[in-house]
Design an enzyme around this catalytic site. Structure first.
Site, PDB file in Angstrom:
ATOM      1  N   SER A 155       0.878  -1.189   0.009  1.00 35.89           N
ATOM      2  CA  SER A 155      -0.180   0.048   0.062  1.00 35.89           C
ATOM      3  C   SER A 155       0.837   1.396  -0.012  1.00 35.89           C
ATOM      4  O   SER A 155       1.810   1.278   0.505  1.00 35.89           O
ATOM      5  CB  SER A 155      -0.948   0.061   1.393  1.00 35.89           C
ATOM      6  OG  SER A 155      -1.142   1.278   1.557  1.00 35.89           O
ATOM      7  N   TYR A 168      -2.261  -0.804  10.120  1.00 40.53           N
ATOM      8  CA  TYR A 168      -2.014  -0.781   8.828  1.00 40.53           C
ATOM      9  C   TYR A 168      -0.960  -0.446   8.036  1.00 40.53           C
ATOM     10  O   TYR A 168      -0.033  -1.215   7.241  1.00 40.53           O
ATOM     11  CB  TYR A 168      -3.365  -0.549   8.325  1.00 40.53           C
ATOM     12  CG  TYR A 168      -3.740  -0.832   6.679  1.00 40.53           C
ATOM     13  CD1 TYR A 168      -3.894  -1.988   6.146  1.00 40.53           C
ATOM     14  CD2 TYR A 168      -3.404   0.414   5.484  1.00 40.53           C
ATOM     15  CE1 TYR A 168      -4.382  -2.263   4.907  1.00 40.53           C
ATOM     16  CE2 TYR A 168      -3.650  -0.065   4.399  1.00 40.53           C
ATOM     17  CZ  TYR A 168      -4.048  -1.138   3.822  1.00 40.53           C
ATOM     18  OH  TYR A 168      -4.268  -1.393   2.571  1.00 40.53           O
TER      19      TYR A 168
HETATM   20  N1  LIG Z   1      -8.689  -0.627  -1.993  1.00 38.86           N
HETATM   21  C1  LIG Z   1      -7.668   0.316  -1.762  1.00 38.86           C
HETATM   22  O1  LIG Z   1      -7.519   1.382  -1.754  1.00 38.86           O
HETATM   23  C2  LIG Z   1      -6.200  -0.566  -1.294  1.00 38.86           C
HETATM   24  C3  LIG Z   1      -5.175   0.352  -1.139  1.00 38.86           C
HETATM   25  C4  LIG Z   1      -3.946  -0.257  -0.888  1.00 38.86           C
HETATM   26  C5  LIG Z   1      -3.737  -1.666  -0.841  1.00 38.86           C
HETATM   27  N2  LIG Z   1      -4.845  -2.295  -0.859  1.00 38.86           N
HETATM   28  C6  LIG Z   1      -4.682  -3.751  -0.695  1.00 38.86           C
HETATM   29  O2  LIG Z   1      -5.268  -4.329  -1.451  1.00 38.86           O
HETATM   30  C7  LIG Z   1      -5.809  -5.629  -1.285  1.00 38.86           C
HETATM   31  C8  LIG Z   1      -6.947  -5.959  -1.562  1.00 38.86           C
HETATM   32  O3  LIG Z   1      -7.958  -5.062  -0.854  1.00 38.86           O
HETATM   33  P1  LIG Z   1      -9.410  -4.531  -1.455  1.00 38.86           P
HETATM   34  O4  LIG Z   1      -9.538  -2.940  -1.314  1.00 38.86           O
HETATM   35  O5  LIG Z   1      -9.650  -5.186  -2.720  1.00 38.86           O
HETATM   36  O6  LIG Z   1     -10.349  -5.281  -0.381  1.00 38.86           O
HETATM   37  P2  LIG Z   1     -11.354  -6.210  -0.251  1.00 38.86           P
HETATM   38  O7  LIG Z   1     -12.236  -6.433  -1.454  1.00 38.86           O
HETATM   39  O8  LIG Z   1     -11.860  -6.145   1.081  1.00 38.86           O
HETATM   40  O9  LIG Z   1     -10.297  -7.656  -0.409  1.00 38.86           O
HETATM   41  C9  LIG Z   1      -9.685  -8.204   0.818  1.00 38.86           C
HETATM   42  C10 LIG Z   1      -9.405  -9.768   0.363  1.00 38.86           C
HETATM   43  O10 LIG Z   1      -8.808 -10.259   1.298  1.00 38.86           O
HETATM   44  C11 LIG Z   1      -9.125 -11.581   1.438  1.00 38.86           C
HETATM   45  N3  LIG Z   1      -9.039 -12.096   2.714  1.00 38.86           N
HETATM   46  C12 LIG Z   1      -9.079 -11.376   4.050  1.00 38.86           C
HETATM   47  N4  LIG Z   1      -8.635 -12.488   4.975  1.00 38.86           N
HETATM   48  C13 LIG Z   1      -8.388 -13.473   4.329  1.00 38.86           C
HETATM   49  C14 LIG Z   1      -7.872 -14.891   4.715  1.00 38.86           C
HETATM   50  N5  LIG Z   1      -7.841 -15.153   6.074  1.00 38.86           N
HETATM   51  N6  LIG Z   1      -7.587 -15.746   3.947  1.00 38.86           N
HETATM   52  C15 LIG Z   1      -7.714 -15.502   2.459  1.00 38.86           C
HETATM   53  N7  LIG Z   1      -7.985 -14.298   1.975  1.00 38.86           N
HETATM   54  C16 LIG Z   1      -8.417 -13.564   2.983  1.00 38.86           C
HETATM   55  C17 LIG Z   1     -10.584 -11.484   1.123  1.00 38.86           C
HETATM   56  O11 LIG Z   1     -11.070 -12.622   0.705  1.00 38.86           O
HETATM   57  P3  LIG Z   1     -12.234 -13.545   1.676  1.00 38.86           P
HETATM   58  O12 LIG Z   1     -13.158 -12.970   2.268  1.00 38.86           O
HETATM   59  O13 LIG Z   1     -13.023 -14.391   0.318  1.00 38.86           O
HETATM   60  O14 LIG Z   1     -11.199 -14.671   2.255  1.00 38.86           O
HETATM   61  C18 LIG Z   1     -10.806 -10.629  -0.011  1.00 38.86           C
HETATM   62  O15 LIG Z   1     -10.603 -10.887  -1.180  1.00 38.86           O
HETATM   63  C19 LIG Z   1      -5.377  -5.780   0.621  1.00 38.86           C
HETATM   64  O16 LIG Z   1      -4.178  -6.085   0.656  1.00 38.86           O
HETATM   65  C20 LIG Z   1      -5.319  -4.178   0.799  1.00 38.86           C
HETATM   66  O17 LIG Z   1      -4.828  -3.913   2.004  1.00 38.86           O
HETATM   67  C21 LIG Z   1      -6.364  -1.727  -0.991  1.00 38.86           C
END
Ligand SMILES: NC(=O)c1ccc[n+]([C@@H]2O[C@H](COP(=O)([O-])OP(=O)(O)OC[C@H]3O[C@@H](n4cnc5c(N)ncnc54)[C@H](OP(=O)(O)O)[C@@H]3O)[C@@H](O)[C@H]2O)c1
Length: 271
Positions: A155, A168
């Protein structure tokens, strides 16, 4: 040099952990559109199957495999099942991650009251389940075959910390550091290890933080836009280029240990 196949992933099998989520799902679609067979991993079967269906309807090949990133035996079972389905994975995208509400310092609060359990759970999810365990499970076969690209989703807040989301930010900084460590460790094996650091991309987990119900920005959303030189949030499909490039053994063969920010310029400015 033939540059026609720089971004052709038709010889690749890509495992996308967190392919059930917003950003991971879009990255899975992107890799699928470049020809890779996609194993969508996560805990939510409904969302995982839906994403695999979407990739298949677009002409790709994909399958959902249930896996909990925090449980090594669950990842090992998924690795066996994916390998049986498509052969040895050559690409691993670690997109499982996120924050924990109790690990966010409330307005007017301070770090001294932050519960250790919440801090620990954020580190467990992002660093242990989101990077360490999947690398331990999926990399050995890549090392054996001499081909692999591991892409950790860190991130922008791991580059410069964000106010209030202290655990985080620190966990994502650790993911970036771990990416460099692994890149060096495996540099001569054929396995490359890089990170992508997204800026702000509205997703289910952060939508309420960024937008009011009437669609206007929250105070925090407005502050973020004010600090983003491009003056907008990212769209998940804008991660496609970075992930395909880092996955491709032709396009990024000499690239390892890098952290690519895709953030509209957020991390490149102060005020
Ligand atoms: N959106 C943003 O602005 C942003 C910015 C910077 C970084 N990120 C990073 O990008 C990544 C995806 O985020 P997102 O925004 O797309 O959020 P999201 O839609 O909530 O996705 C999070 C993912 O993590 C998975 N997850 C959580 N716990 C898990 C576990 N124990 N085992 C396996 N999978 C697990 C969830 O899958 P299940 O629920 O199916 O297990 C889900 O697919 C994350 O690492 C987040 O920190 C996001």
């Amino acid at each position: 040099m033939n540059t026609n196949n720089l971004f052709d992933l038709s010889n690749d099998v890509a495992v996308v952990i967190g392919g059930t989520g917003e950003l991971g799902g879009h990255m899975a679609e992107a890799l699928g559109s470049a020809g890779a067979k996609i194993a969508v991993l996560g805990r939510n079967a409904e969302r995982g199957n839906a994403r695999a269906e979407k990739i298949i309807s677009a002409g790709g090949d994909a399958k959902f495999f249930a896996a909990d990133g925090l449980k090594k035996e669950s990842l090992e079972a998924a690795n066996d099942a994916v390998t049986q389905w498509a052969g040895t994975p050559t690409v691993l995208v670690n997109a499982a991650g996120g924050n924990h509400p109790d690990a966010t310092i409330p307005p007017g609060g301070d770090i001294c009251g932050l519960p250790t359990e919440a801090w620990q759970s954020v580190f467990d999810l992002n660093l242990v389940g989101g990077a360490l365990l999947p690398s331990q499970v999926f990399a050995p076969a890549m090392i054996k075959s001499g081909v692999g690209s591991i892409i950790n989703i860190a991130s922008m807040s791991g580059i410069i910390p964000l106010s209030r989301v202290v655990a985080y930010s620190a966990a994502k900084a650790a993911v970036i550091n771990f990416t460099l460590w692994l890149a060096r460790e495996w540099a001569t094996t054929g396995v490359r290890v890089n990170a992508i650091s997204p800026g702000f991309f509205p997703a289910e987990q952060n939508r309420k933080l960024l937008f009011n119900e009437d669609g206007t920005y929250t105070e925090r959303g407005g502050q973020i836009i004010g600090h983003t030189p491009m003056a907008r949030f990212g769209k998940p499909e804008e991660l496609a280029g970075a992930v395909i490039w880092l996955a491709s053994r032709n396009a990024s063969s000499f690239v390892t240990g890098q952290n690519i920010a895709v953030d509209g310029g957020f991390a490149s400015v102060t005020i």
